[in-house]
Each structure stands twice: as C-alpha cells, then as structure tokens.
Design a protein around this motif. Sequence first.
Motif, short mmCIF file in Angstrom:
data_model
loop_
_atom_site.label_atom_id
_atom_site.label_comp_id
_atom_site.label_asym_id
_atom_site.label_seq_id
_atom_site.Cartn_x
_atom_site.Cartn_y
_atom_site.Cartn_z
N VAL A 1 0.82 -1.21 0.00
CA VAL A 1 0.00 0.00 0.00
C VAL A 1 0.85 1.26 0.00
CG1 VAL A 1 -1.73 1.32 1.26
CG2 VAL A 1 -1.94 -1.17 1.10
N ASP A 2 1.75 1.39 0.97
CA ASP A 2 2.54 2.62 1.06
C ASP A 2 3.42 2.83 -0.17
OD1 ASP A 2 1.41 3.19 3.48
OD2 ASP A 2 3.11 2.54 4.69
N ARG A 3 3.95 1.75 -0.71
CA ARG A 3 4.81 1.89 -1.90
C ARG A 3 4.01 2.32 -3.12
NH1 ARG A 3 8.77 -3.12 -0.96
NH2 ARG A 3 8.12 -3.81 -3.01
N GLN A 4 2.78 1.84 -3.25
CA GLN A 4 2.01 2.19 -4.43
C GLN A 4 1.39 3.59 -4.36
OE1 GLN A 4 2.41 0.44 -7.14
NE2 GLN A 4 3.74 -0.74 -5.77
N LYS A 5 1.41 4.18 -3.19
CA LYS A 5 0.95 5.57 -3.09
C LYS A 5 1.85 6.52 -3.87
CE LYS A 5 -1.48 5.04 1.30
NZ LYS A 5 -1.45 5.32 2.75
N ARG A 6 3.03 6.02 -4.27
CA ARG A 6 3.93 6.83 -5.10
C ARG A 6 3.23 7.28 -6.38
NH1 ARG A 6 5.71 3.34 -9.26
NH2 ARG A 6 5.04 1.19 -8.85
N LEU A 7 2.33 6.45 -6.91
CA LEU A 7 1.63 6.80 -8.14
C LEU A 7 0.68 7.97 -7.92
CD1 LEU A 7 0.81 3.18 -9.38
CD2 LEU A 7 2.69 4.66 -10.13
N VAL A 8 0.02 7.99 -6.77
CA VAL A 8 -0.86 9.10 -6.44
C VAL A 8 -0.05 10.37 -6.24
CG1 VAL A 8 -2.56 9.99 -4.80
CG2 VAL A 8 -2.55 7.55 -5.37
N VAL A 9 1.05 10.26 -5.52
CA VAL A 9 1.91 11.43 -5.29
C VAL A 9 2.39 12.00 -6.63
CG1 VAL A 9 4.10 12.21 -4.33
CG2 VAL A 9 2.63 10.67 -3.01
N LEU A 10 2.86 11.15 -7.52
CA LEU A 10 3.36 11.59 -8.82
C LEU A 10 2.24 12.22 -9.65
CD1 LEU A 10 5.52 11.78 -11.00
CD2 LEU A 10 5.00 9.41 -11.64
N GLY A 11 1.07 11.58 -9.68
CA GLY A 11 -0.04 12.11 -10.45
C GLY A 11 -0.49 13.47 -9.96
N ARG A 12 -0.54 13.64 -8.64
CA ARG A 12 -0.94 14.93 -8.07
C ARG A 12 0.09 16.02 -8.37
NH1 ARG A 12 -2.07 15.40 -2.31
NH2 ARG A 12 -3.46 17.08 -2.93
N GLU A 13 1.37 15.67 -8.25
CA GLU A 13 2.41 16.66 -8.54
C GLU A 13 2.33 17.15 -9.98
OE1 GLU A 13 5.97 14.60 -7.51
OE2 GLU A 13 5.89 15.14 -5.39
N ARG A 14 2.10 16.23 -10.91
CA ARG A 14 1.96 16.63 -12.30
C ARG A 14 0.73 17.51 -12.51
NH1 ARG A 14 2.97 10.76 -15.10
NH2 ARG A 14 5.25 10.76 -15.05
N ALA A 15 -0.39 17.11 -11.90
CA ALA A 15 -1.62 17.88 -12.07
C ALA A 15 -1.47 19.28 -11.46
CB ALA A 15 -2.78 17.14 -11.41
N GLN A 16 -0.77 19.38 -10.36
CA GLN A 16 -0.54 20.69 -9.74
C GLN A 16 0.35 21.55 -10.63
OE1 GLN A 16 1.01 19.18 -6.08
NE2 GLN A 16 -0.96 19.23 -5.02
N ALA A 17 1.36 20.93 -11.24
CA ALA A 17 2.25 21.68 -12.13
C ALA A 17 1.50 22.17 -13.37
CB ALA A 17 3.44 20.81 -12.54
N ARG A 18 0.48 21.42 -13.82
CA ARG A 18 -0.31 21.83 -14.98
C ARG A 18 -1.37 22.87 -14.60
NH1 ARG A 18 -1.56 16.07 -15.47
NH2 ARG A 18 0.03 14.99 -16.71
N GLY A 19 -1.60 23.05 -13.31
CA GLY A 19 -2.65 23.95 -12.87
C GLY A 19 -4.01 23.29 -12.75
N GLU A 20 -4.05 21.96 -12.82
CA GLU A 20 -5.32 21.23 -12.72
C GLU A 20 -5.77 21.05 -11.27
OE1 GLU A 20 -5.48 17.99 -16.15
OE2 GLU A 20 -3.57 17.92 -15.07
N LEU A 21 -4.82 21.04 -10.35
CA LEU A 21 -5.12 20.89 -8.93
C LEU A 21 -4.38 21.98 -8.15
CD1 LEU A 21 -4.78 17.02 -8.34
CD2 LEU A 21 -6.90 18.33 -8.52
N PRO A 22 -4.96 22.43 -7.03
CA PRO A 22 -4.26 23.41 -6.20
C PRO A 22 -3.15 22.75 -5.39
CG PRO A 22 -6.31 22.79 -5.16
CD PRO A 22 -6.31 22.11 -6.51
N TYR A 23 -2.13 23.53 -5.06
CA TYR A 23 -1.09 23.04 -4.16
C TYR A 23 -1.61 23.06 -2.73
CZ TYR A 23 2.43 23.32 -7.86
OH TYR A 23 3.14 23.13 -9.02
N GLU A 24 -1.13 22.12 -1.93
CA GLU A 24 -1.48 22.08 -0.51
C GLU A 24 -0.22 22.35 0.30
OE1 GLU A 24 -5.19 18.94 -0.16
OE2 GLU A 24 -3.17 18.13 -0.40
N GLU A 25 -0.23 23.44 1.02
CA GLU A 25 0.94 23.81 1.81
C GLU A 25 1.07 22.95 3.07
OE1 GLU A 25 3.16 25.82 0.74
OE2 GLU A 25 2.03 26.43 -1.05
N ASP A 26 -0.05 22.50 3.60
CA ASP A 26 -0.07 21.70 4.82
C ASP A 26 0.31 20.26 4.46
OD1 ASP A 26 -0.78 20.08 7.01
OD2 ASP A 26 -2.31 21.51 7.66
N GLU A 27 1.49 19.80 4.89
CA GLU A 27 1.96 18.46 4.54
C GLU A 27 1.07 17.35 5.10
OE1 GLU A 27 6.03 17.76 5.39
OE2 GLU A 27 6.75 19.44 4.18
#
Length: 214
Positions: free
Chosen positions: A137-163
């Motif tokens: 489970v924890d290792r496969q969350k890497r895909l979610v992290v990567l997908g969100r980072e890309r979407a944030q860089a494209r402007g599709e999702l907001p950045y979250e400052e709170d870790e």
Amino acid sequence: MRNPCSRTTPAPPGGRTGRPRSAAADAAILAATREALVELGWSKLTMGDVSARARVAKTTLYRRWASKSELVVDAVAELFDSLELPDRGSLEADIEYVVLRFAELLRRPEARTALMAVVAESTRDEALRDRIRSAIVDRQKRLVVLGRERAQARGELPYEEDESLAARTTDLIFDVIAGTVVHRALVSGEPVDELWVATFTALLMHGLRGPAQA
C-alpha cells in the motif's frame, strides 16, 4: 520530514544479518512463489514447494522470510512495483491509464490468487496486515503522489501547503481508486473496461453532481 510514500526495501525479517542477499535469488524465489500459488493455491503452498521450484535451500528462504505469509506479500509487492504512470498530458488521462493497467495486473492469476489470500490471512494477523501496508500500500501511493504533482504543475489541482493535509488527501485518493478497482475486479467480478474506467474517472473528477453545466 521523511516522505511516508517513499519506496524502501523491507529489512530482512527479524533483523537478520549476514551475507549480502542475491537479487537473482530473490527474483527466482518470488517468481517461484507466484507460480506455486497459481498451481497449488494458498492452503497447499509450502516453503518447501517454493525452495524446490526456485532451486534454493529451504534455509535460504527462512533467512529472507520468516513465514509463507511474508513471502507471498513480497511476491505480490514485486508485481505491483511494475506499475508505472507515464505522463499522458492531463490528470484525467493519467487516472484512466493507471486504472486500466492496475486492472490488467489484477486479471493475472498469480496476482489475483496471491492478493486475495494474503488479505484474508491478514484479518487474523496484525503483523501481516502491517507488512501489506508497508510493502504494497505505502509503496504504491507513489503513483498518487506523482499524479498529483503533475496535475498541480499543470494547474489542474491546487497546491497544498499543509503536509499533513496533503498526506491525508493522498491516502484518500489511493483508497478510493485502489479499493474500487479491487472490489469490482476481484469481489464483484465485473469487467474493468475502457467504458467503465472513463465513467469512474469522470466521477472522480467531477463528483456526484457531475460536471458544471455551461
């Protein structure tokens, strides 16, 4: 702060030390485990079966894995580690791609048999449940992290400052996607085809209200 989703190689069970592990031997053992699971099923699978198929001594297995359950979890984890998330140009396309690849993996007999077996066993074994969480489970969350980072860089999702909030969001996204696909593919036994994936992705993207009307 250490990224909880970072991939690490599990330490030898019980903190064992000794000669460096052979990557080739590990690969042969994990492949033999998946092969034996398909042919024998969980209940009949033994460490002896795996050692014979992998052509290694049984003591070699026990130096690496303390039990059959641990061995099978790592055999499943190796399959899931093959999942990748190439940049498809949009968050929607990324989700559709990884869901289809995940469903393809779950259709493989060795993945289906192994995953269902260890999940069932983990309901009675807290240590096994923890190993599933860390190795899969924890290792496969890497895909979610990567997908969100890309979407944030494209402007599709907001950045979250709170870790801590970002980590909880990652957990929720993973649970929704993985839980839904596993339930449909392995519990309901329904097809995870392109039409279903597109509908599921639209629900993720727009919520129950659907896309805003022009």
